[in-house]
Design a protein around this motif. Structure first.
Motif, mmCIF file in Angstrom:
data_model
loop_
_atom_site.group_PDB
_atom_site.id
_atom_site.type_symbol
_atom_site.label_atom_id
_atom_site.label_comp_id
_atom_site.label_asym_id
_atom_site.label_seq_id
_atom_site.Cartn_x
_atom_site.Cartn_y
_atom_site.Cartn_z
ATOM 1 N N MET A 1 -10.251 -30.280 -15.746
ATOM 2 C CA MET A 1 -11.219 -29.226 -16.052
ATOM 3 C C MET A 1 -12.493 -29.909 -16.561
ATOM 4 N N THR A 2 -13.618 -29.497 -16.026
ATOM 5 C CA THR A 2 -14.888 -30.059 -16.487
ATOM 6 C C THR A 2 -15.242 -29.488 -17.856
ATOM 7 N N ILE A 3 -16.176 -30.131 -18.504
ATOM 8 C CA ILE A 3 -16.652 -29.629 -19.804
ATOM 9 C C ILE A 3 -17.228 -28.231 -19.620
ATOM 10 N N SER A 4 -17.978 -28.023 -18.543
ATOM 11 C CA SER A 4 -18.567 -26.697 -18.297
ATOM 12 C C SER A 4 -17.495 -25.629 -18.131
ATOM 13 N N ALA A 5 -16.431 -25.946 -17.402
ATOM 14 C CA ALA A 5 -15.327 -24.984 -17.224
ATOM 15 C C ALA A 5 -14.640 -24.705 -18.554
ATOM 16 N N LEU A 6 -14.438 -25.753 -19.344
ATOM 17 C CA LEU A 6 -13.812 -25.581 -20.657
ATOM 18 C C LEU A 6 -14.681 -24.707 -21.557
ATOM 19 N N VAL A 7 -15.979 -24.975 -21.587
ATOM 20 C CA VAL A 7 -16.881 -24.190 -22.441
ATOM 21 C C VAL A 7 -16.942 -22.743 -21.972
ATOM 22 N N LEU A 8 -16.984 -22.517 -20.667
ATOM 23 C CA LEU A 8 -16.978 -21.136 -20.169
ATOM 24 C C LEU A 8 -15.696 -20.427 -20.609
ATOM 25 N N THR A 9 -14.577 -21.104 -20.521
ATOM 26 C CA THR A 9 -13.303 -20.523 -20.954
ATOM 27 C C THR A 9 -13.319 -20.241 -22.453
ATOM 28 N N LEU A 10 -13.849 -21.178 -23.228
ATOM 29 C CA LEU A 10 -13.915 -20.980 -24.679
ATOM 30 C C LEU A 10 -14.907 -19.877 -25.062
ATOM 31 N N PHE A 11 -16.001 -19.749 -24.316
ATOM 32 C CA PHE A 11 -16.950 -18.655 -24.547
ATOM 33 C C PHE A 11 -16.235 -17.320 -24.336
ATOM 34 N N LEU A 12 -15.481 -17.234 -23.242
ATOM 35 C CA LEU A 12 -14.704 -16.016 -22.982
ATOM 36 C C LEU A 12 -13.673 -15.783 -24.079
ATOM 37 N N ALA A 13 -13.021 -16.854 -24.519
ATOM 38 C CA ALA A 13 -12.012 -16.737 -25.572
ATOM 39 C C ALA A 13 -12.633 -16.268 -26.881
ATOM 40 N N TRP A 14 -13.829 -16.781 -27.219
ATOM 41 C CA TRP A 14 -14.523 -16.365 -28.440
ATOM 42 C C TRP A 14 -14.857 -14.873 -28.373
ATOM 43 N N THR A 15 -15.351 -14.440 -27.221
ATOM 44 C CA THR A 15 -15.687 -13.027 -27.033
ATOM 45 C C THR A 15 -14.437 -12.171 -27.180
ATOM 46 N N LEU A 16 -13.344 -12.622 -26.589
ATOM 47 C CA LEU A 16 -12.074 -11.906 -26.688
ATOM 48 C C LEU A 16 -11.563 -11.892 -28.127
ATOM 49 N N LEU A 17 -11.690 -13.006 -28.837
ATOM 50 C CA LEU A 17 -11.241 -13.064 -30.230
ATOM 51 C C LEU A 17 -11.981 -12.033 -31.086
ATOM 52 N N LEU A 18 -13.294 -11.937 -30.916
ATOM 53 C CA LEU A 18 -14.055 -10.937 -31.675
ATOM 54 C C LEU A 18 -13.564 -9.529 -31.346
ATOM 55 N N LEU A 19 -13.278 -9.275 -30.080
ATOM 56 C CA LEU A 19 -12.768 -7.965 -29.671
ATOM 57 C C LEU A 19 -11.395 -7.697 -30.285
ATOM 58 N N VAL A 20 -10.516 -8.682 -30.259
ATOM 59 C CA VAL A 20 -9.175 -8.507 -30.819
ATOM 60 C C VAL A 20 -9.255 -8.225 -32.318
ATOM 61 N N VAL A 21 -10.077 -8.990 -33.036
ATOM 62 C CA VAL A 21 -10.236 -8.753 -34.480
ATOM 63 C C VAL A 21 -10.731 -7.330 -34.718
ATOM 64 N N MET A 22 -11.725 -6.905 -33.932
ATOM 65 C CA MET A 22 -12.269 -5.558 -34.107
ATOM 66 C C MET A 22 -11.200 -4.500 -33.840
ATOM 67 N N GLU A 23 -10.417 -4.695 -32.792
ATOM 68 C CA GLU A 23 -9.402 -3.691 -32.462
ATOM 69 C C GLU A 23 -8.255 -3.684 -33.452
ATOM 70 N N VAL A 24 -7.904 -4.828 -33.986
ATOM 71 C CA VAL A 24 -6.870 -4.876 -35.035
ATOM 72 C C VAL A 24 -7.352 -4.118 -36.268
ATOM 73 N N LEU A 25 -8.598 -4.357 -36.666
ATOM 74 C CA LEU A 25 -9.140 -3.662 -37.837
ATOM 75 C C LEU A 25 -9.283 -2.163 -37.585
ATOM 76 N N ARG A 26 -9.730 -1.793 -36.391
ATOM 77 C CA ARG A 26 -9.822 -0.369 -36.054
ATOM 78 C C ARG A 26 -8.441 0.270 -36.077
ATOM 79 N N SER A 27 -7.461 -0.402 -35.482
ATOM 80 C CA SER A 27 -6.089 0.127 -35.453
ATOM 81 C C SER A 27 -5.551 0.321 -36.863
ATOM 82 N N HIS A 28 -5.829 -0.649 -37.733
ATOM 83 C CA HIS A 28 -5.391 -0.530 -39.132
ATOM 84 C C HIS A 28 -6.008 0.707 -39.783
#
Length: 135
Positions: A1-28
């Motif tokens: 995996m190139t650095i660019s592919a890794l960073v794109l994946t991590l960018f997506l993961a960061w976006t998903l993490l923020l969404l998961v945190v928000m949904e966990v807090l909303r669910s609570h």
């Protein structure tokens, strides 16, 4: 995996993490009866200031993903990751810093620092466009 592919994946993961945190807090909030499920708006209006900042931090990632992620994707599909690899980690770091500042505060100093982190991303994006177009 190139650095660019890794960073794109991590960018997506960061976006998903923020969404998961928000949904966990909303669910609570819904499960504990503090708010009705139909009382939650996309921008978290009516919830805590942190929840509103979290919604904006996530939205900022979603808004930036087509631009910055798109440039990374162009480099990947055209085999030009030499253009993006060196600065890709800096782009991701600036994005995470921007989100972190957004979550922490909306003071004038924080807003200025958040904009500086976004300016780094814009400068990297402009450089990538320039190089990918061969200018």
């Amino acid at each position: 995996m190139t650095i660019s592919a890794l960073v794109l994946t991590l960018f997506l993961a960061w976006t998903l993490l923020l969404l998961v945190v928000m949904e966990v807090l909303r669910s609570h909030l819904v499960i504990t009866g503090r708010i009705r499920s139909n009382g939650i708006t996309p921008d978290n209006a009516g919830l805590s200031p942190f929840m509103r900042r979290l919604a904006r931090a996530h939205a900022n990632c979603v808004e930036g993903l087509p631009v910055f992620g798109g440039l990374l994707l162009v480099a990947l599909v055209t085999g030009r990751t030499e253009v993006t690899d060196a600065l890709a980690p800096w782009l991701l770091g600036a994005r995470i810093v921007q989100s972190g500042i957004h979550l922490a505060s909306t003071s004038a100093t924080a807003v200025n620092a958040r904009f500086a982190a976004f300016a780094v991303q814009m400068a990297i994006g402009i450089y990538w466009v320039w190089k990918l177009l061969g200018l």
